[in-house]
Design an enzyme around this catalytic site. Sequence first.
Site, mmCIF file in Angstrom:
data_model
loop_
_atom_site.group_PDB
_atom_site.id
_atom_site.type_symbol
_atom_site.label_atom_id
_atom_site.label_comp_id
_atom_site.label_asym_id
_atom_site.label_seq_id
_atom_site.Cartn_x
_atom_site.Cartn_y
_atom_site.Cartn_z
ATOM 1 N N GLY A 185 0.807 -1.521 0.095
ATOM 2 C CA GLY A 185 -0.044 0.123 0.092
ATOM 3 C C GLY A 185 1.142 1.291 -0.225
ATOM 4 O O GLY A 185 0.726 2.086 0.734
ATOM 5 N N GLU B 75 15.707 -5.952 -3.136
ATOM 6 C CA GLU B 75 15.425 -6.381 -4.739
ATOM 7 C C GLU B 75 16.959 -6.503 -5.063
ATOM 8 O O GLU B 75 17.771 -5.701 -6.323
ATOM 9 C CB GLU B 75 15.120 -5.606 -5.801
ATOM 10 C CG GLU B 75 13.581 -5.239 -5.831
ATOM 11 C CD GLU B 75 12.920 -5.932 -6.738
ATOM 12 O OE1 GLU B 75 12.993 -5.916 -7.757
ATOM 13 O OE2 GLU B 75 12.455 -6.643 -6.114
HETATM 14 C C1 LIG Z 1 0.412 -2.798 -13.141
HETATM 15 C C2 LIG Z 1 0.900 -2.174 -12.217
HETATM 16 C C3 LIG Z 1 1.051 -2.491 -10.567
HETATM 17 C C4 LIG Z 1 0.775 -1.454 -9.856
HETATM 18 N N1 LIG Z 1 0.976 -1.972 -8.090
HETATM 19 C C5 LIG Z 1 1.520 -1.546 -6.894
HETATM 20 C C6 LIG Z 1 1.169 -1.749 -6.044
HETATM 21 O O1 LIG Z 1 1.004 -3.334 -5.674
HETATM 22 N N2 LIG Z 1 1.614 -1.271 -4.805
HETATM 23 C C7 LIG Z 1 1.325 -0.081 -4.923
HETATM 24 O O2 LIG Z 1 1.837 1.193 -3.807
HETATM 25 N N3 LIG Z 1 1.770 1.257 -6.061
HETATM 26 C C8 LIG Z 1 1.480 0.013 -7.762
HETATM 27 N N4 LIG Z 1 1.780 0.906 -8.933
HETATM 28 C C9 LIG Z 1 1.666 1.707 -8.994
HETATM 29 C C10 LIG Z 1 2.991 2.441 -9.443
HETATM 30 O O3 LIG Z 1 3.612 2.386 -8.299
HETATM 31 C C11 LIG Z 1 2.344 3.810 -9.742
HETATM 32 O O4 LIG Z 1 1.685 3.258 -11.214
HETATM 33 C C12 LIG Z 1 4.344 4.148 -10.131
HETATM 34 O O5 LIG Z 1 4.785 4.541 -9.164
HETATM 35 C C13 LIG Z 1 4.139 5.919 -10.430
HETATM 36 O O6 LIG Z 1 2.727 7.125 -9.855
HETATM 37 P P1 LIG Z 1 1.771 7.141 -10.985
HETATM 38 O O7 LIG Z 1 0.879 6.442 -11.793
HETATM 39 O O8 LIG Z 1 0.774 7.980 -9.243
HETATM 40 O O9 LIG Z 1 2.492 7.961 -11.809
HETATM 41 P P2 LIG Z 1 2.953 9.870 -11.465
HETATM 42 O O10 LIG Z 1 4.176 9.973 -11.117
HETATM 43 O O11 LIG Z 1 2.062 10.706 -11.719
HETATM 44 O O12 LIG Z 1 3.651 9.443 -13.107
HETATM 45 C C14 LIG Z 1 3.296 10.476 -14.601
HETATM 46 C C15 LIG Z 1 4.310 10.601 -15.441
HETATM 47 O O13 LIG Z 1 5.133 11.332 -14.997
HETATM 48 C C16 LIG Z 1 6.695 10.693 -14.795
HETATM 49 N N5 LIG Z 1 7.354 11.772 -13.238
HETATM 50 C C17 LIG Z 1 6.439 11.638 -12.375
HETATM 51 N N6 LIG Z 1 8.102 12.442 -11.862
HETATM 52 C C18 LIG Z 1 9.584 12.384 -12.521
HETATM 53 C C19 LIG Z 1 9.660 13.010 -12.010
HETATM 54 N N7 LIG Z 1 10.456 13.458 -10.938
HETATM 55 N N8 LIG Z 1 10.690 13.233 -13.752
HETATM 56 C C20 LIG Z 1 10.364 13.155 -14.507
HETATM 57 N N9 LIG Z 1 9.011 12.153 -14.443
HETATM 58 C C21 LIG Z 1 8.412 12.141 -13.875
HETATM 59 C C22 LIG Z 1 6.252 9.380 -14.642
HETATM 60 O O14 LIG Z 1 7.312 8.740 -15.583
HETATM 61 C C23 LIG Z 1 5.594 9.152 -15.361
HETATM 62 O O15 LIG Z 1 5.789 9.449 -17.462
HETATM 63 C C24 LIG Z 1 1.242 -0.342 -9.618
HETATM 64 C C25 LIG Z 1 1.122 0.484 -11.194
HETATM 65 C C26 LIG Z 1 0.806 -0.849 -12.087
HETATM 66 C C27 LIG Z 1 0.884 0.127 -13.593
#
Ligand SMILES: Cc1cc2nc3c(=O)[nH]c(=O)nc-3n(C[C@H](O)[C@H](O)[C@H](O)COP(=O)(O)OP(=O)(O)OC[C@H]3O[C@@H](n4cnc5c(N)ncnc54)[C@H](O)[C@@H]3O)c2cc1C
Lengths: 391, 379
Positions: free
Chosen positions: A132, A249
């Site tokens: 989470g 990891e």
């Molecule tokens: C299949 C799947 C399974 C998942 N499982 C889990 C889970 O079990 N538990 C959990 O906690 N989360 C989980 N996640 C969530 C995952 O960790 C997040 O989607 C990820 O951290 C990205 O966050 P976001 O989706 O909010 O995108 P954002 O952080 O909003 O990113 C959107 C875009 O902006 C870019 N971006 C963001 N910050 C920066 C920066 N500083 N510099 C440059 N570019 C940037 C990103 O690279 C991306 O292209 C899962 C996601 C997926 C797709």
Amino acid sequence: MELQLNEAERAFQRAARAWLEEQLNGPYKDLQGRGASGDQDSYIEERIAWGKAMGAAGWNCIGWPKEFGGRGCSIKEEAIFNEEYVRANGPGNVGHIGETLLGPTLIHFGSPEQQQRFLPPIVSGDEIWCQGYSEPGAGSDLANVQTKATLAGDEWIIEGQKIWTSGAQYSDWCFVLCRTDPEAPKHRGISYILVPMKQDGIEVRPIKQMGGSAEFAEVFFDGAKAQKDHVVGGVNNGWKVAMGTLAFERGASTLGQQYLFKQEFEQVVEAAKKSGAAKDPIIRQRLAHAWIGLKVMRVNALRMLEHQGADLNREALISKLYWSNWHRDLGKLAMDILGPEAEILHGAPYELTRMQKWYLFARADTIYAGSNQIQRNIIGERGLGLPKEPR
Amino acid sequence: MDFSFSEQQDELRRAARRFLQSESSEARVRSAMETEQGYDSRVWEQLSEELAWTALTIPEAYDGLGMSYLDLHPVMEEMGRALLCSPFFATICLGANVLLVGGNEAQKEQHLSAIAAGKTTATLAYAEKGRENGADAIRATYEHAGDGYVLRGDKRYVIDGHTADLIFVAARSEHSRGIEGVSVFAVPANTRGVTRTWTPSMDQTRKLAAITLDRVVVPAGALIGEEGRGWELCERTLDLARIALAAEQVGAAEMCLDMSVEYAKVRKQFGRPIGSFQAIKHKCADMLTMVESARSAAFYASAVAGQGEVDLGEVASSAKAFCSDTFFHCAAENIQIHGGIGFTWEHPAHLYLKRAKASEVLLGEPSFHRERVAMRMGL
Ligand SMILES: Cc1cc2nc3c(=O)[nH]c(=O)nc-3n(C[C@H](O)[C@H](O)[C@H](O)COP(=O)(O)OP(=O)(O)OC[C@H]3O[C@@H](n4cnc5c(N)ncnc54)[C@H](O)[C@@H]3O)c2cc1C
């Protein structure tokens, strides 16, 4: 390009292979190849039972130290097992978050009571965990979590929302990053709390993914409770604990994953031969490029595994960025090779073929576990010493 | 197989870096590259006599050190890093390998110890004008004449061909085609009928030459290996050379990365180091990812070559394709990251870009190698 095994390691490999073959051709036959990415919500109960069978036979958490219920296996032995697992077409492991993320975190940061309470059921496959971390407002910027935990007597009361939580639907427990000191700077007021999922204050709403399956979910906390002493690593110290989890990891799973990639790649080659695409010079170039990339990935991993010492070497830093891009590109190549046939589903209403499943799922590989952009930041900063991003 | 360099190999690398930092500094590279000879004879003496690099892969029976191909790898990386101008690659990775792969005892005895001692430089002349890389590149001919042979033809892109003492020439019997009928001959450069002309090239750090063979008469003993089986010999030699070249490309690519990172840390615009902008930082991250992966490709190929694997085609082509792409990418990005200064003659970035392009097309460009891998994949 095989792992070099000594006699003991070969015996270990034989034992793993024999057990897996027996089980996956016997009682767990139906599970062969199920529950992989894009198919993670299938056969849940059977896969939980499978996890318990693995535990009973001593194949869960083999890399953990013996005192914590593991077998103290070397990284190499873990790699051997992971390869055998894929070779045997083992199903997607519902226990992997407990085994690879929470367990090592508890071993490192947990109190003896926490270790005694939580580690054995992970080893036995009796308790399933989910992670989470992410919230609507805290993705890459994880330290921005807003889910709040307040102490009331002997319990934490949790309010807020998590999202994209893989496996939340069937998990027994969740490790939740909560804000416990709203006044502190954002990295300092976070705690790492262990929360039981099956309780009134929690509502799980599965989210359908682009492939049609629902492998992750939104999790709403509305007065959810957790025990006071189920904070890992101390109150307001959760950021450090969460970052520590990442460092565990160590890549033993990457060899297993690569074996999976190799199987996928072979399917793509077969498809190319069958469809005649293998005669197209550009497809040939792309297939050769992918094949070279796969072999390079393997040597990268073997170099990473041989690296001694606690620090992450460069091969480890580049690993996620490299494999996720490779895999995403392979998915696209597979579809290009099939041509119009790539579009045709296995069945109505939206039943994907195996190849379509991983093609679509690979679009997530470059997002979760540190998106490509975040990986590049990490490589640039930790690997090359470039100036840090604003935090 | 171990997947890391041994302590001894690391030591070879450190020693090579120390030596090349002074003897192949940018200033020394520039002065060597401006000469027709293309290298500093004094440095050649040092590296062959004092450091014994020329002896590294030559068996002990011929006064070499009998070390493995993987031992050569770190040295090649360092030569690439420093853009060393030297007949080393042509002499050891092509010339000596021809003899090691196909030479008979007498031929090895005649040439190898002189090569190991740095007294003889050598090269392989196989390509001819055009972009062909396979056996079809060979159009020069030979015919029997008395006890020996007569060679005719026009070789191009011969590495250090205008300075090499000994030239291995690939020629074919008249009317033969493809991989059939190819034979390789050892031709001393001063043989009558051999004309050698330096062909100035964009990359000045490795010299190329044209060699015309006008009814060149060689004795029977000049034939290397079996008559008509010369293409196999060429291929294996070329594969060994490609593997060494791949290692050299890794070292040079890493140098481009290091230059970029260093500059990105100190160059300020908009009040901050340019390396704090992701557009730059991420380029560097991608370069590192490619460099380490290229190192894996070349490392594996060097290790396999050292184990005497029969068909090196796949690993050599994989390494050459991957490392060529990597070096060119890094050299190009290095210029972009440096901005205007990177476009000047004065800055070394262009030297790497030029070497990258030249190495990319040398001994087969990446698409040629990928097709070769595709064939071996059964496609
Ligand atoms: C299949 C799947 C399974 C998942 N499982 C889990 C889970 O079990 N538990 C959990 O906690 N989360 C989980 N996640 C969530 C995952 O960790 C997040 O989607 C990820 O951290 C990205 O966050 P976001 O989706 O909010 O995108 P954002 O952080 O909003 O990113 C959107 C875009 O902006 C870019 N971006 C963001 N910050 C920066 C920066 N500083 N510099 C440059 N570019 C940037 C990103 O690279 C991306 O292209 C899962 C996601 C997926 C797709």
